[in-house]
Scaffold this motif. Structure first.
Motif, PDB file in Angstrom:
ATOM      1  N   VAL A  96       0.845  -1.192   0.000  1.00 26.04           N
ATOM      2  CA  VAL A  96       0.000   0.000   0.000  1.00 26.04           C
ATOM      3  C   VAL A  96       0.879   1.240   0.000  1.00 26.04           C
ATOM      4  CG1 VAL A  96      -0.148   0.003   2.529  1.00 26.04           C
ATOM      5  CG2 VAL A  96      -1.918   1.148   1.202  1.00 26.04           C
ATOM      6  N   ALA A  97       0.399   2.285  -0.698  1.00 30.03           N
ATOM      7  CA  ALA A  97       1.104   3.573  -0.664  1.00 30.03           C
ATOM      8  C   ALA A  97       0.719   4.301   0.612  1.00 30.03           C
ATOM      9  CB  ALA A  97       0.727   4.401  -1.894  1.00 30.03           C
ATOM     10  N   TRP A  98       1.712   4.762   1.388  1.00 32.43           N
ATOM     11  CA  TRP A  98       1.411   5.408   2.659  1.00 32.43           C
ATOM     12  C   TRP A  98       2.455   6.479   2.956  1.00 32.43           C
ATOM     13  CZ3 TRP A  98       4.805   5.037   6.888  1.00 32.43           C
ATOM     14  CH2 TRP A  98       5.828   4.096   6.763  1.00 32.43           C
ATOM     15  N   SER A  99       2.106   7.349   3.878  1.00 38.15           N
ATOM     16  CA  SER A  99       3.009   8.400   4.347  1.00 38.15           C
ATOM     17  C   SER A  99       2.688   8.662   5.806  1.00 38.15           C
ATOM     18  CB  SER A  99       2.850   9.674   3.513  1.00 38.15           C
ATOM     19  OG  SER A  99       1.515  10.160   3.597  1.00 38.15           O
ATOM     20  N   ASP A 100       3.496   9.485   6.444  1.00 37.45           N
ATOM     21  CA  ASP A 100       3.245   9.812   7.849  1.00 37.45           C
ATOM     22  C   ASP A 100       2.319  11.018   7.963  1.00 37.45           C
ATOM     23  OD1 ASP A 100       4.727   7.785   9.020  1.00 37.45           O
ATOM     24  OD2 ASP A 100       6.593   8.943   8.962  1.00 37.45           O
ATOM     25  N   ALA A 101       1.349  10.921   8.853  1.00 32.56           N
ATOM     26  CA  ALA A 101       0.501  12.064   9.209  1.00 32.56           C
ATOM     27  C   ALA A 101       1.333  13.044  10.043  1.00 32.56           C
ATOM     28  CB  ALA A 101      -0.714  11.568   9.991  1.00 32.56           C
ATOM     29  N   PRO A 102       0.792  14.228  10.346  1.00 34.17           N
ATOM     30  CA  PRO A 102       1.574  15.219  11.105  1.00 34.17           C
ATOM     31  C   PRO A 102       2.174  14.687  12.401  1.00 34.17           C
ATOM     32  CG  PRO A 102      -0.367  16.257  10.207  1.00 34.17           C
ATOM     33  CD  PRO A 102      -0.480  14.800   9.894  1.00 34.17           C
ATOM     34  N   GLY A 103       1.463  13.773  13.073  1.00 30.04           N
ATOM     35  CA  GLY A 103       1.982  13.223  14.321  1.00 30.04           C
ATOM     36  C   GLY A 103       2.847  12.006  14.131  1.00 30.04           C
ATOM     37  N   GLY A 104       3.053  11.572  12.880  1.00 25.43           N
ATOM     38  CA  GLY A 104       3.953  10.467  12.608  1.00 25.43           C
ATOM     39  C   GLY A 104       3.316   9.114  12.381  1.00 25.43           C
ATOM     40  N   CYS A 105       1.991   8.999  12.450  1.00 19.55           N
ATOM     41  CA  CYS A 105       1.336   7.707  12.232  1.00 19.55           C
ATOM     42  C   CYS A 105       1.128   7.451  10.741  1.00 19.55           C
ATOM     43  CB  CYS A 105      -0.010   7.654  12.955  1.00 19.55           C
ATOM     44  SG  CYS A 105       0.124   7.687  14.750  1.00 19.55           S
ATOM     45  N   PRO A 106       1.208   6.206  10.296  1.00 14.50           N
ATOM     46  CA  PRO A 106       1.024   5.899   8.878  1.00 14.50           C
ATOM     47  C   PRO A 106      -0.421   6.132   8.422  1.00 14.50           C
ATOM     48  CG  PRO A 106       2.178   4.116  10.009  1.00 14.50           C
ATOM     49  CD  PRO A 106       1.635   5.012  11.063  1.00 14.50           C
ATOM     50  N   VAL A 107      -0.572   6.876   7.313  1.00 14.49           N
ATOM     51  CA  VAL A 107      -1.882   7.051   6.684  1.00 14.49           C
ATOM     52  C   VAL A 107      -1.756   6.673   5.213  1.00 14.49           C
ATOM     53  CG1 VAL A 107      -2.763   8.754   8.309  1.00 14.49           C
ATOM     54  CG2 VAL A 107      -1.454   9.530   6.329  1.00 14.49           C
ATOM     55  N   PHE A 108      -2.819   6.128   4.657  1.00 16.59           N
ATOM     56  CA  PHE A 108      -2.777   5.531   3.325  1.00 16.59           C
ATOM     57  C   PHE A 108      -3.248   6.504   2.247  1.00 16.59           C
ATOM     58  CE2 PHE A 108      -3.808   1.147   5.375  1.00 16.59           C
ATOM     59  CZ  PHE A 108      -2.532   1.123   5.927  1.00 16.59           C
ATOM     60  N   ALA A 109      -2.775   6.265   1.020  1.00 20.42           N
ATOM     61  CA  ALA A 109      -3.300   6.954  -0.151  1.00 20.42           C
ATOM     62  C   ALA A 109      -4.619   6.309  -0.570  1.00 20.42           C
ATOM     63  CB  ALA A 109      -2.295   6.866  -1.296  1.00 20.42           C
ATOM     64  N   ASP A 110      -5.457   7.073  -1.247  1.00 22.31           N
ATOM     65  CA  ASP A 110      -6.710   6.586  -1.855  1.00 22.31           C
ATOM     66  C   ASP A 110      -7.786   6.187  -0.849  1.00 22.31           C
ATOM     67  OD1 ASP A 110      -5.522   6.855  -4.427  1.00 22.31           O
ATOM     68  OD2 ASP A 110      -4.598   4.891  -4.204  1.00 22.31           O
ATOM     69  N   VAL A 111      -7.637   6.570   0.412  1.00 19.55           N
ATOM     70  CA  VAL A 111      -8.671   6.254   1.404  1.00 19.55           C
ATOM     71  C   VAL A 111      -9.814   7.261   1.311  1.00 19.55           C
ATOM     72  CG1 VAL A 111      -7.115   5.112   3.014  1.00 19.55           C
ATOM     73  CG2 VAL A 111      -7.445   7.587   3.172  1.00 19.55           C
ATOM     74  N   ALA A 112     -10.946   6.937   1.926  1.00 16.47           N
ATOM     75  CA  ALA A 112     -12.055   7.888   1.992  1.00 16.47           C
ATOM     76  C   ALA A 112     -11.748   9.009   2.977  1.00 16.47           C
ATOM     77  CB  ALA A 112     -13.337   7.161   2.405  1.00 16.47           C
ATOM     78  N   ALA A 113     -11.075   8.667   4.071  1.00 11.94           N
ATOM     79  CA  ALA A 113     -10.682   9.656   5.087  1.00 11.94           C
ATOM     80  C   ALA A 113      -9.683   8.996   6.027  1.00 11.94           C
ATOM     81  CB  ALA A 113     -11.900  10.143   5.873  1.00 11.94           C
ATOM     82  N   TRP A 114      -8.958   9.802   6.769  1.00 11.56           N
ATOM     83  CA  TRP A 114      -8.126   9.280   7.848  1.00 11.56           C
ATOM     84  C   TRP A 114      -8.183  10.215   9.053  1.00 11.56           C
ATOM     85  CZ3 TRP A 114      -4.448  12.676   9.398  1.00 11.56           C
ATOM     86  CH2 TRP A 114      -3.849  13.518   8.466  1.00 11.56           C
ATOM     87  N   PHE A 115      -7.901   9.656  10.222  1.00  7.96           N
ATOM     88  CA  PHE A 115      -7.877  10.402  11.478  1.00  7.96           C
ATOM     89  C   PHE A 115      -6.632   9.999  12.247  1.00  7.96           C
ATOM     90  CE2 PHE A 115     -12.204   9.427  10.251  1.00  7.96           C
ATOM     91  CZ  PHE A 115     -12.846  10.642  10.322  1.00  7.96           C
ATOM     92  N   GLU A 116      -5.882  10.979  12.730  1.00  6.24           N
ATOM     93  CA  GLU A 116      -4.754  10.697  13.615  1.00  6.24           C
ATOM     94  C   GLU A 116      -5.148  11.117  15.024  1.00  6.24           C
ATOM     95  OE1 GLU A 116       0.044  10.938  13.404  1.00  6.24           O
ATOM     96  OE2 GLU A 116      -1.020  12.829  13.079  1.00  6.24           O
ATOM     97  N   CYS A 117      -4.792  10.284  15.999  1.00  9.77           N
ATOM     98  CA  CYS A 117      -5.254  10.504  17.376  1.00  9.77           C
ATOM     99  C   CYS A 117      -4.114  10.355  18.375  1.00  9.77           C
ATOM    100  CB  CYS A 117      -6.326   9.472  17.755  1.00  9.77           C
ATOM    101  SG  CYS A 117      -7.737   9.410  16.650  1.00  9.77           S
ATOM    102  N   SER A 118      -4.243  11.064  19.469  1.00  6.76           N
ATOM    103  CA  SER A 118      -3.450  10.754  20.644  1.00  6.76           C
ATOM    104  C   SER A 118      -4.285   9.817  21.515  1.00  6.76           C
ATOM    105  CB  SER A 118      -3.087  12.027  21.414  1.00  6.76           C
ATOM    106  OG  SER A 118      -4.255  12.705  21.853  1.00  6.76           O
ATOM    107  N   MET A 119      -3.615   8.868  22.154  1.00 14.04           N
ATOM    108  CA  MET A 119      -4.344   7.894  22.969  1.00 14.04           C
ATOM    109  C   MET A 119      -4.881   8.576  24.221  1.00 14.04           C
ATOM    110  SD  MET A 119      -5.175   4.598  23.003  1.00 14.04           S
ATOM    111  CE  MET A 119      -3.884   3.605  22.218  1.00 14.04           C
TER     112      MET A 119
END
Length: 305
Positions: A96-119
């Motif tokens: 899968v094509a992916w990159s890091d979100a602002p906080g460093g978690c992997p997020v994918f290309a071509d998704v409908a949406a993504w969310f980065e969270c702190s626990m």
């Protein structure tokens, strides 16, 4: 009350969900992720979401100890991504094509949406834990999400297309009523699918009422399975996947679809039964569009390379 875990799992499966892949990095900086459909939005203020994780997951230690995680909402072209992250594949991220979100978690290309969270917290919940996340960044790409119910994938785009295709004309509504790999059929030789005229009623409501009257059992409809124009009888046909509550039906009997196809009352029924036998064995269902003699099965599309 004694509850059968398998029966409970099947009942939970009646609820259609989206499909996500939850990601983070382990202590060595390697990306990890797993497929999950137990995802829920929780709050807008503060912005929060949750996802559930089995205690038996090989990602359990990393996920419950991480400070941040991301949830990728898969689009309807990403069934292959869902399958990859649901299996014990060593290098899932190579597919899968992916990159890091602002906080460093992997997020994918071509998704409908993504969310980065702190626990925010990890909540014990029986054989699972609930990961409650405070959303710190997100992106929304306006794509339809990939759906999942009753052990199979579906897409809103195909369902809408099928309804539109059969909106005009004299409708007959049928059902592939499945239970434990078998299909409910009427008659002995030949056999036919349970079918009724839609009339002026909503097709889904008319079919549900017919199935319950026919079998004496509670019926629930799944997703569209076949839409075709039969010139031999002058009808438009819509066939749904459907399910019955436990018990012996008043009319009809369950048969193996591959065997029953040889006794089908007509070619469309034989084609439907043969296709269902194949698709149910691999858990990948499509929607047929066409006539009683020729058409095309539109499978859930896979992500293009």
């Amino acid at each position: 009350m004694t509850i059968d875990p398998r029966a409970l799992r099947d009942a939970f499966g009646a609820f259609p969900t989206g499909v996500t892949v939850v990601t983070t990095h382990d202590h060595a900086g390697n990306p990890i992720g797993f497929t999950a459909n137990s995802f829920t939005s929780v709050s807008l203020d503060p912005p929060m979401l949750l996802v559930c994780l089995a205690k038996t997951s090989r990602n359990f230690g990393v996920m419950t100890g991480t400070a941040r995680f991301a949830v990728n909402i898969l689009s309807e072209t990403q069934k292959d991504v869902s399958n990859t992250f649901a299996r014990p594949v060593e290098d899932r991220f190579a597919a899968v094509a992916w990159s890091d979100a602002p906080g460093g978690c992997p997020v994918f290309a071509d998704v409908a949406a993504w969310f980065e969270c702190s626990m925010d917290r990890v909540i014990d919940a029986g054989d699972h834990v609930v990961l409650l996340g405070l959303i710190t960044s997100f992106a929304n790409y306006g794509l339809n999400g990939l759906g999942y119910a009753r052990g199979g994938y579906f897409t809103p785009m195909l369902a809408g297309k099928a309804v539109s295709a059969a909106a005009d004309g004299n409708l007959r509504i049928g059902a592939v009523v499945e239970r434990d790999g078998q299909v409910l059929l009427i008659g002995t030789n030949p056999v036919s699918l349970p079918t009724c005229d839609a009339g002026a009623e909503d097709p889904a409501e008319a079919l549900s009422a017919y199935l319950e009257k026919l079998t004496g059992l509670q019926a629930s409809l799944g997703f569209l399975y076949s839409v075709y124009d039969d010139k031999s009888d002058g009808h438009q046909h819509i066939v749904y996947r459907a399910f019955l509550s436990d018990g012996k039906p008043k009319q009809g009997h369950f048969l193996d679809p591959a065997t029953a196809a040889e006794k089908a009352s007509d070619r469309p029924t034989a084609d439907i039964l043969s296709r269902f036998a194949i698709e149910s064995s691999i858990g990948n269902f499509g929607v047929y569009f066409g006539s009683e003699t020729a058409g095309k099965v539109h499978p859930i599309p896979v992500k293009r390379a």
